[in-house]
Design a protein around this motif. Structure first.
Motif, PDB file in Angstrom:
ATOM      1  N   LEU A  99       0.844  -1.190   0.000  1.00 34.41           N
ATOM      2  CA  LEU A  99       0.000   0.000   0.000  1.00 34.41           C
ATOM      3  C   LEU A  99       0.877   1.237   0.000  1.00 34.41           C
ATOM      4  CD1 LEU A  99      -1.149  -2.229   2.257  1.00 34.41           C
ATOM      5  CD2 LEU A  99      -2.948  -0.562   2.503  1.00 34.41           C
ATOM      6  N   THR A 100       0.540   2.191  -0.819  1.00 30.48           N
ATOM      7  CA  THR A 100       1.199   3.495  -0.816  1.00 30.48           C
ATOM      8  C   THR A 100       0.147   4.547  -0.522  1.00 30.48           C
ATOM      9  OG1 THR A 100       2.888   2.802  -2.407  1.00 30.48           O
ATOM     10  CG2 THR A 100       2.511   5.170  -2.166  1.00 30.48           C
ATOM     11  N   GLY A 101       0.400   5.364   0.468  1.00 32.33           N
ATOM     12  CA  GLY A 101      -0.563   6.389   0.853  1.00 32.33           C
ATOM     13  C   GLY A 101      -0.186   7.013   2.181  1.00 32.33           C
ATOM     14  N   ARG A 102      -1.200   7.421   2.942  1.00 35.67           N
ATOM     15  CA  ARG A 102      -0.966   8.126   4.197  1.00 35.67           C
ATOM     16  C   ARG A 102      -1.804   7.521   5.321  1.00 35.67           C
ATOM     17  NH1 ARG A 102       0.956  13.584   3.529  1.00 35.67           N
ATOM     18  NH2 ARG A 102       1.369  14.051   1.324  1.00 35.67           N
ATOM     19  N   PHE A 103      -1.222   7.463   6.515  1.00 40.30           N
ATOM     20  CA  PHE A 103      -1.976   7.117   7.699  1.00 40.30           C
ATOM     21  C   PHE A 103      -2.823   8.320   8.125  1.00 40.30           C
ATOM     22  CE2 PHE A 103       1.450   3.932   8.347  1.00 40.30           C
ATOM     23  CZ  PHE A 103       0.658   2.818   8.545  1.00 40.30           C
ATOM     24  N   VAL A 104      -4.017   8.058   8.567  1.00 41.36           N
ATOM     25  CA  VAL A 104      -4.854   9.102   9.167  1.00 41.36           C
ATOM     26  C   VAL A 104      -4.442   9.172  10.636  1.00 41.36           C
ATOM     27  CG1 VAL A 104      -7.210   9.904   9.583  1.00 41.36           C
ATOM     28  CG2 VAL A 104      -6.696   8.544   7.538  1.00 41.36           C
ATOM     29  N   PRO A 139       2.883  -2.661  24.301  1.00 46.50           N
ATOM     30  CA  PRO A 139       2.661  -3.133  25.672  1.00 46.50           C
ATOM     31  C   PRO A 139       1.749  -2.192  26.444  1.00 46.50           C
ATOM     32  CG  PRO A 139       4.819  -2.133  25.479  1.00 46.50           C
ATOM     33  CD  PRO A 139       4.260  -2.167  24.094  1.00 46.50           C
ATOM     34  N   ARG A 140       0.964  -2.755  27.328  1.00 45.31           N
ATOM     35  CA  ARG A 140       0.077  -1.952  28.161  1.00 45.31           C
ATOM     36  C   ARG A 140       0.848  -1.396  29.344  1.00 45.31           C
ATOM     37  NH1 ARG A 140      -4.730  -4.832  31.276  1.00 45.31           N
ATOM     38  NH2 ARG A 140      -3.268  -4.673  33.016  1.00 45.31           N
ATOM     39  N   ALA A 141       0.595  -0.146  29.660  1.00 38.03           N
ATOM     40  CA  ALA A 141       1.237   0.490  30.812  1.00 38.03           C
ATOM     41  C   ALA A 141       0.662  -0.089  32.102  1.00 38.03           C
ATOM     42  CB  ALA A 141       1.035   2.001  30.765  1.00 38.03           C
ATOM     43  N   ALA A 142       1.401   0.088  33.194  1.00 32.23           N
ATOM     44  CA  ALA A 142       0.936  -0.418  34.488  1.00 32.23           C
ATOM     45  C   ALA A 142      -0.388   0.216  34.873  1.00 32.23           C
ATOM     46  CB  ALA A 142       1.993  -0.144  35.556  1.00 32.23           C
ATOM     47  N   GLU A 143      -0.581   1.458  34.505  1.00 40.83           N
ATOM     48  CA  GLU A 143      -1.833   2.165  34.782  1.00 40.83           C
ATOM     49  C   GLU A 143      -2.779   1.940  33.607  1.00 40.83           C
ATOM     50  OE1 GLU A 143      -3.464   6.761  35.305  1.00 40.83           O
ATOM     51  OE2 GLU A 143      -1.310   6.332  35.347  1.00 40.83           O
ATOM     52  N   TYR A 144      -3.866   1.193  33.866  1.00 40.11           N
ATOM     53  CA  TYR A 144      -4.785   0.860  32.774  1.00 40.11           C
ATOM     54  C   TYR A 144      -5.443   2.139  32.245  1.00 40.11           C
ATOM     55  CZ  TYR A 144      -8.382  -1.343  29.984  1.00 40.11           C
ATOM     56  OH  TYR A 144      -9.162  -1.726  28.938  1.00 40.11           O
ATOM     57  N   GLY A 145      -5.516   2.221  30.935  1.00 38.92           N
ATOM     58  CA  GLY A 145      -6.106   3.392  30.298  1.00 38.92           C
ATOM     59  C   GLY A 145      -5.064   4.391  29.830  1.00 38.92           C
ATOM     60  N   LYS A 146      -3.844   4.285  30.349  1.00 45.91           N
ATOM     61  CA  LYS A 146      -2.780   5.163  29.892  1.00 45.91           C
ATOM     62  C   LYS A 146      -2.247   4.625  28.573  1.00 45.91           C
ATOM     63  CE  LYS A 146       1.654   7.171  31.193  1.00 45.91           C
ATOM     64  NZ  LYS A 146       2.733   7.225  32.211  1.00 45.91           N
ATOM     65  N   LEU A 147      -2.327   5.433  27.546  1.00 45.19           N
ATOM     66  CA  LEU A 147      -1.982   4.978  26.212  1.00 45.19           C
ATOM     67  C   LEU A 147      -0.466   4.906  26.036  1.00 45.19           C
ATOM     68  CD1 LEU A 147      -4.610   6.969  24.117  1.00 45.19           C
ATOM     69  CD2 LEU A 147      -4.712   4.606  24.881  1.00 45.19           C
ATOM     70  N   PRO A 148       0.014   3.844  25.401  1.00 39.74           N
ATOM     71  CA  PRO A 148       1.459   3.739  25.154  1.00 39.74           C
ATOM     72  C   PRO A 148       1.904   4.719  24.072  1.00 39.74           C
ATOM     73  CG  PRO A 148       0.288   1.933  24.092  1.00 39.74           C
ATOM     74  CD  PRO A 148      -0.732   2.683  24.901  1.00 39.74           C
ATOM     75  N   ALA A 149       3.163   5.068  24.133  1.00 38.17           N
ATOM     76  CA  ALA A 149       3.719   5.991  23.142  1.00 38.17           C
ATOM     77  C   ALA A 149       4.003   5.252  21.838  1.00 38.17           C
ATOM     78  CB  ALA A 149       4.997   6.619  23.682  1.00 38.17           C
ATOM     79  N   PHE A 150       3.816   5.948  20.734  1.00 39.45           N
ATOM     80  CA  PHE A 150       4.123   5.395  19.415  1.00 39.45           C
ATOM     81  C   PHE A 150       4.338   6.554  18.449  1.00 39.45           C
ATOM     82  CE2 PHE A 150      -0.391   6.105  19.520  1.00 39.45           C
ATOM     83  CZ  PHE A 150      -0.694   6.601  18.272  1.00 39.45           C
ATOM     84  N   ASP A 151       4.916   6.254  17.325  1.00 40.31           N
ATOM     85  CA  ASP A 151       5.145   7.258  16.283  1.00 40.31           C
ATOM     86  C   ASP A 151       4.382   6.867  15.030  1.00 40.31           C
ATOM     87  OD1 ASP A 151       6.937   8.866  17.798  1.00 40.31           O
ATOM     88  OD2 ASP A 151       8.529   7.403  17.413  1.00 40.31           O
ATOM     89  N   THR A 152       3.992   7.881  14.282  1.00 40.05           N
ATOM     90  CA  THR A 152       3.315   7.660  13.001  1.00 40.05           C
ATOM     91  C   THR A 152       4.086   8.392  11.918  1.00 40.05           C
ATOM     92  OG1 THR A 152       1.158   7.515  14.082  1.00 40.05           O
ATOM     93  CG2 THR A 152       1.165   7.932  11.715  1.00 40.05           C
ATOM     94  N   PRO A 153       4.463   7.687  10.864  1.00 42.96           N
ATOM     95  CA  PRO A 153       5.206   8.373   9.799  1.00 42.96           C
ATOM     96  C   PRO A 153       4.343   9.438   9.129  1.00 42.96           C
ATOM     97  CG  PRO A 153       4.593   6.155   9.124  1.00 42.96           C
ATOM     98  CD  PRO A 153       4.262   6.261  10.570  1.00 42.96           C
ATOM     99  N   ALA A 154       4.933  10.582   8.904  1.00 44.48           N
ATOM    100  CA  ALA A 154       4.221  11.670   8.231  1.00 44.48           C
ATOM    101  C   ALA A 154       4.409  11.558   6.725  1.00 44.48           C
ATOM    102  CB  ALA A 154       4.737  13.020   8.741  1.00 44.48           C
ATOM    103  N   GLY A 155       3.462  12.079   5.987  1.00 40.85           N
ATOM    104  CA  GLY A 155       3.575  12.087   4.532  1.00 40.85           C
ATOM    105  C   GLY A 155       3.247  10.737   3.931  1.00 40.85           C
ATOM    106  N   GLU A 156       3.573  10.626   2.666  1.00 43.17           N
ATOM    107  CA  GLU A 156       3.259   9.400   1.924  1.00 43.17           C
ATOM    108  C   GLU A 156       4.270   8.304   2.227  1.00 43.17           C
ATOM    109  OE1 GLU A 156       3.289   8.636  -2.699  1.00 43.17           O
ATOM    110  OE2 GLU A 156       1.419   9.649  -2.127  1.00 43.17           O
ATOM    111  N   VAL A 157       3.774   7.108   2.507  1.00 44.98           N
ATOM    112  CA  VAL A 157       4.631   5.974   2.829  1.00 44.98           C
ATOM    113  C   VAL A 157       4.153   4.755   2.041  1.00 44.98           C
ATOM    114  CG1 VAL A 157       5.218   6.773   5.153  1.00 44.98           C
ATOM    115  CG2 VAL A 157       3.203   5.339   4.818  1.00 44.98           C
TER     116      VAL A 157
END
Length: 264
Positions: free
Chosen positions: A76-81, A122-140
């Motif tokens: 797939l070539t395009g962009r993440f929302v 992975p889920r954080a020790a505190e439930y509901g706390k969202l884990p960190a992640f990165d999303t590529p910008a632009g077309e991928v």
């Protein structure tokens, strides 16, 4: 010693019901094993095929897309929302609790959009706390495998409306399409290729569970149910013969006793 069978209606009905239940459940487990074996064969056949463009695969499909494209390797070539991340909860990996990160992906120069399972966090020790992640910008350009389902877990109660960053137990493409406001394909893509945001320590794990796992487990369950059915029948037959033999012996003793009394 003569063997006699004593028939009793209620034990006969109970044995028939138990045997029927055992055979039915055994056949059901055998059917599940056969279905997973077919999936395994399909996976093996398509694993050796080179990835194809998702746009081309959709254009060339002649059957419902979720069925005809299942387990196909696609590109797939395009962009993440990026402003619509969703988190599928209760997805453990290697004994650790965590989430599947799901994100819409708009294919370039087309009206095609699809939900991409980007990987496991992975889920954080505190439930509901969202884990960190990165999303590529632009077309991928990414690669992945088409799957008809993101997996189902028990969902207690009525799920809350979808919103960006929502933690949900299950996800439906039609519901997600309405919430996000864009038409989505009725399947998912399990991403297998790395993102350009993936660093040396890859946060998003992409070791996806095989949908064909558990064939031997289903066969083992089938054997147990068939054994239960056989035991129900054997128990009825054996107890019937034993009861009949006891009655025959008791009748013989009574006859001998009556003969002895008559002789005296």
């Amino acid at each position: 010693m003569r063997f006699r069978f004593h028939f009793r209606l209620i034990p006969f009905i109970a044995a028939c019901l138990l045997a029927t239940l055992g055979i039915a459940l055994g056949n059901w487990q055998q059917g599940r094993a056969a279905a997973k074996l077919a999936i395994q064969e399909r996976l093996a056949a398509r694993a050796h095929q080179p990835p194809v463009s998702l746009r081309s695969a959709i254009a060339g499909a002649t059957a419902p897309l979720a069925d005809s494209l299942a387990y196909r390797r696609v590109r797939l070539t395009g962009r993440f929302v990026a402003d619509w991340p969703l988190f599928l909860a209760n997805r453990p990996m290697a004994g650790r609790a965590g989430y599947y990160l799901v994100m819409p992906f708009k294919v370039a120069d087309s009206a095609v959009s699809v939900l991409v399972l980007r990987g496991w966090l992975p889920r954080a020790a505190e439930y509901g706390k969202l884990p960190a992640f990165d999303t590529p910008a632009g077309e991928v350009t990414i690669e992945g495998t088409v799957v008809a389902s993101a997996g189902q877990v028990m969902d207690l109660g009525r799920p809350a409306p979808l919103a960006p960053g929502a933690i949900v137990q299950n996800i439906d493409t039609a519901v997600a399409s309405a919430a996000i406001g864009m038409p989505l394909q009725n399947f998912y893509v399990q991403q297998t290729s790395p993102d350009r945001t993936d660093g040396p320590e890859l946060r998003l794990l992409r070791t996806w569970p095989s949908p064909a796992s558990g064939i031997d487990k289903h066969r083992g369950y089938a054997f147990q149910w068939y054994a239960l059915a056989a035991m129900a029948v054997l128990f009825f037959v054996i107890t019937g013969f034993r009861r009949g033999s006891r009655q025959a012996e008791a009748g013989k003793r009574e006859a001998n006793h009556a003969t002895g009394d008559a002789g005296r």
